[in-house]
Design a protein around this motif. Structure first.
Motif, short mmCIF file in Angstrom:
data_model
loop_
_atom_site.label_atom_id
_atom_site.label_comp_id
_atom_site.label_asym_id
_atom_site.label_seq_id
_atom_site.Cartn_x
_atom_site.Cartn_y
_atom_site.Cartn_z
N HIS A 139 0.84 -1.21 0.00
CA HIS A 139 0.00 0.00 0.00
C HIS A 139 0.87 1.25 0.00
O HIS A 139 2.00 1.24 0.52
N ASP A 171 6.32 0.80 6.60
CA ASP A 171 4.87 0.56 6.50
C ASP A 171 4.26 1.60 5.58
O ASP A 171 3.70 2.57 6.04
N ASN A 172 4.28 1.42 4.26
CA ASN A 172 4.70 0.25 3.55
C ASN A 172 5.20 0.64 2.16
O ASN A 172 5.16 -0.11 1.22
N GLU A 205 -5.12 1.58 2.50
CA GLU A 205 -5.03 0.44 3.42
C GLU A 205 -5.16 0.88 4.86
O GLU A 205 -5.74 0.18 5.69
N GLU A 206 -4.59 2.03 5.18
CA GLU A 206 -4.58 2.46 6.59
C GLU A 206 -5.96 2.88 7.08
O GLU A 206 -6.15 3.15 8.27
N GLU A 233 2.30 -7.34 3.19
CA GLU A 233 3.07 -7.05 4.39
C GLU A 233 2.48 -7.83 5.59
O GLU A 233 1.41 -8.41 5.49
ZN LIG Z 1 0.79 -1.28 6.38
#
Ligand SMILES: [Zn+2]
Ligand SMILES: CCCCCCCC/C=C\CCCCCCCC(=O)NCC(=O)O
Ligand SMILES: [Zn+2]
Length: 519
Positions: A139, A171-172, A205-206, A233
């Motif tokens: 992501h 991340d990431n 994604e977050e 991940e």
């Molecule tokens: Zn992540």
């Protein structure tokens, strides 16, 4: 035959409650069960001989890959909520990858699609249609990072002492950039894959991946696509995690916890602060969330995936390990108490509850009409959303508190990780090639959530593994301060993907050696 006195020694050690020793014992159990296959078993994997392209990069390429990552870090692709994402930075990221990876965008067998404006889907058409495709997933969005507490500004991408600092370095964006970088370098060496694959870069994604990964998964499903496996991940090379174990081990997460965002709300009559009621909405809610924080969810060690994994292992060991594993009703409580001492291992044995937001009040002299707190729960594989909600209600035990489930999902199923599981074995093989210092691979659970969870309809093999070494300190930098990656670690990540893509060019899964045991 049982070793004389071994039972007594094991008993003494456990009775003494020697934390390090028991942790070490757990480690032995896990690590001994996940040894690498013998080299003979690995023959036939991927490209060999003349067609194999060595993962050797020139000085200029190494500089370029480092600079490309730094620039990506400088783009504040922050997701605050599904409705509040930095679209300018996300668009800038799209331009950046077009600039630094020109081969990727101009190769005839690669198709690039932008999904929901900011996510990216690459389809790399392999030469052998018989091989089922796979996906590399990452992501591009990050969580917010206020400057306070950082050694360098979080979106500076500054290099210091061999590290690149910044939000997204582990991340990431490291993965997003490394995947594209590895493919770009392969293309520059005229590589044509045999097995088709997808590269999917989600932009939210977050904040649950609703518009990124979820839409990409739906798009692929609508096209009738099924994937052999997906790598995202959420697993790492674990370094320095267990006292007494100097060698790092690889943790491939074969599942992930469920999750729930739950808003608690208390309403009360507003009024003049000079004549306050006995309890305000703030006070009632604060007491409720404090009870939640002070009352951990039940320790589930032995009731979830740990139990079945350990029970499967029991027969593989001699005395006294086999006794310990088949008698978790005795030894489980000791192990589980030790595991709950640190945040990372505690997250493995129970549903966690984090109080993450608290909002109330409109003016200093007004009794607040409402107070809201949001709690973020990560659900242990042995529990479900309704069960956890019930526990929350019982702990709060106050009818004045109302509940709004913002979103929730159950823990993910276990992906196959036996000797026939192509994706898992591919990862193991590549770990063996690239991280010779790693002697063991274990199938773990990811305590955070990943975009991989949106792909359950198109693949049964969801693996979460980032080829970077992390120690307990670096785990703290996830969503925290001074997130950073060493330049060497990033280069290794690129090399890993470079090797993995080539290793995937085979239909063979290595047959297990009769004596070998796999988790
Ligand atoms: Zn992540
Ligand atoms: C004996 C050694 C025990 C080590 C235990 C560590 C367990 C580590 C498992 C997974 C690592 C989790 C990393 C988090 C991934 C980050 C993904 C993310 O931020 N997603 C969004 C979210 O979860 O909110
Ligand atoms: Zn994250």
């Amino acid at each position: 035959m049982a070793e004389p006195g071994a039972a007594a020694s094991a008993g003494r050690l456990l009775a003494m409650g020697v934390t390090g020793t028991v942790l070490a014992l757990v480690a032995v159990l896990l690590l001994r069960t996940a040894t690498f296959p013998e080299p003979d078993e690995l023959r036939g994997w991927g490209r060999t001989g003349a067609s194999r392209i060595p993962a050797q990069f020139s000085e200029a390429e190494r500089t370029a890959m480092k600079e490309a990552l730094k620039e990506a870090i400088q783009m504040p692709t922050v997701s605050f909520s599904s409705e509040n994402i930095n679209t300018t930075a996300l668009a800038e990221f799209g331009e950046h990858i077009r600039k630094v990876f020109p081969f990727l965008f101009s190769t005839s067998f690669i198709q690039h699609e932008v999904v929901e404006q900011y996510s990216h889907l690459f389809t790399i058409h392999g030469s052998d249609p018989k091989l089922e495709p796979y996906m590399l997933l990452a992501h591009i969005d990050v969580v917010p990072a206020p400057n306070d507490g950082w050694e360098v500004p979080p979106f500076s991408g500054l290099e210091r002492d061999g590290f690149i600092y910044g939000r997204g370095t582990i991340d990431n964006k490291n993965s997003a950039m490394a995947i594209l970088q590895a493919m770009e370098l392969l293309l520059r060496r005229n590589y044509v894959p045999q097995r088709s694959f997808y590269i999917s870069l989600g932009h939210d994604e977050e904040v649950s991946g609703t518009y990124g990964a979820q839409k990409i998964a739906a798009l692929l499903e609508s096209r009738g696509i099924e994937l052999s496996f997906i790598i995202d991940e959420g697993g790492y090379i674990m370094d320095d995690f267990i006292p007494g174990f100097e060698k790092p081990f690889a943790w491939i997460s074969v599942s992930e916890k469920g999750g729930m965002n739950l808003m608690l709300q208390v309403d009360s009559d507003p009024g003049h602060s000079s004549m306050p009621p006995k309890e305000t909405s703030i006070g009632i809610l604060a007491a409720a969330v404090s009870r939640l924080e002070k009352t951990p969810m039940p320790n589930m060690f032995g009731y979830g995936t740990e139990k079945s994994i350990l029970e499967q292992l029991a027969g593989q060991f001699g005395f006294p390990l086999n006794i310990i594993l088949t008698n978790l009703w005795i030894f489980g409580p000791i192990m589980s108490r030790i595991l709950e001492k640190s945040p990372a291992t505690n997250a493995m044995v129970r549903t966690t509850v984090a109080l993450t937001m608290f909002n109330s009040g409109i003016k200093v002299n007004v009794i607040p009409p409402t107070a809201q707190a949001t709690i973020n729960l990560r659900i242990h594989p042995a529990q479900t959303v309704p069960e956890v909600l019930e526990i929350v209600r019982n702990v709060v035990a106050d009818d004045r508190v109302r509940y709004h489930v913002l979103n929730a999902f159950d823990p993910l199923p276990l992906s196959p990780h036996d000797n026939e599981a192509f994706g898992y074995q591919l990862l193991k093989r590549t770990i063996r090639d690239v991280f010779p210092e790693v002697t063991a691979v274990v199938p773990g659970i990811c305590v955070g959530n990943t975009d991989a969870r949106h792909y359950t309809n198109i693949s049964k093999g969801l693996y979460r593994f980032n080829p970077i070494a992390l120690n307990p300190q670096s785990f703290k930098s996830f969503h925290g301060l001074n997130e950073k990656i060493s330049i060497q670690a990033y280069e290794t990540q690129v090399a890993f993907l470079f090797e993995l893509i080539q290793n995937a060019d085979t239909e063979k899964v290595p047959r297990p050696h009769s004596a070998e045991h796999e988790l």
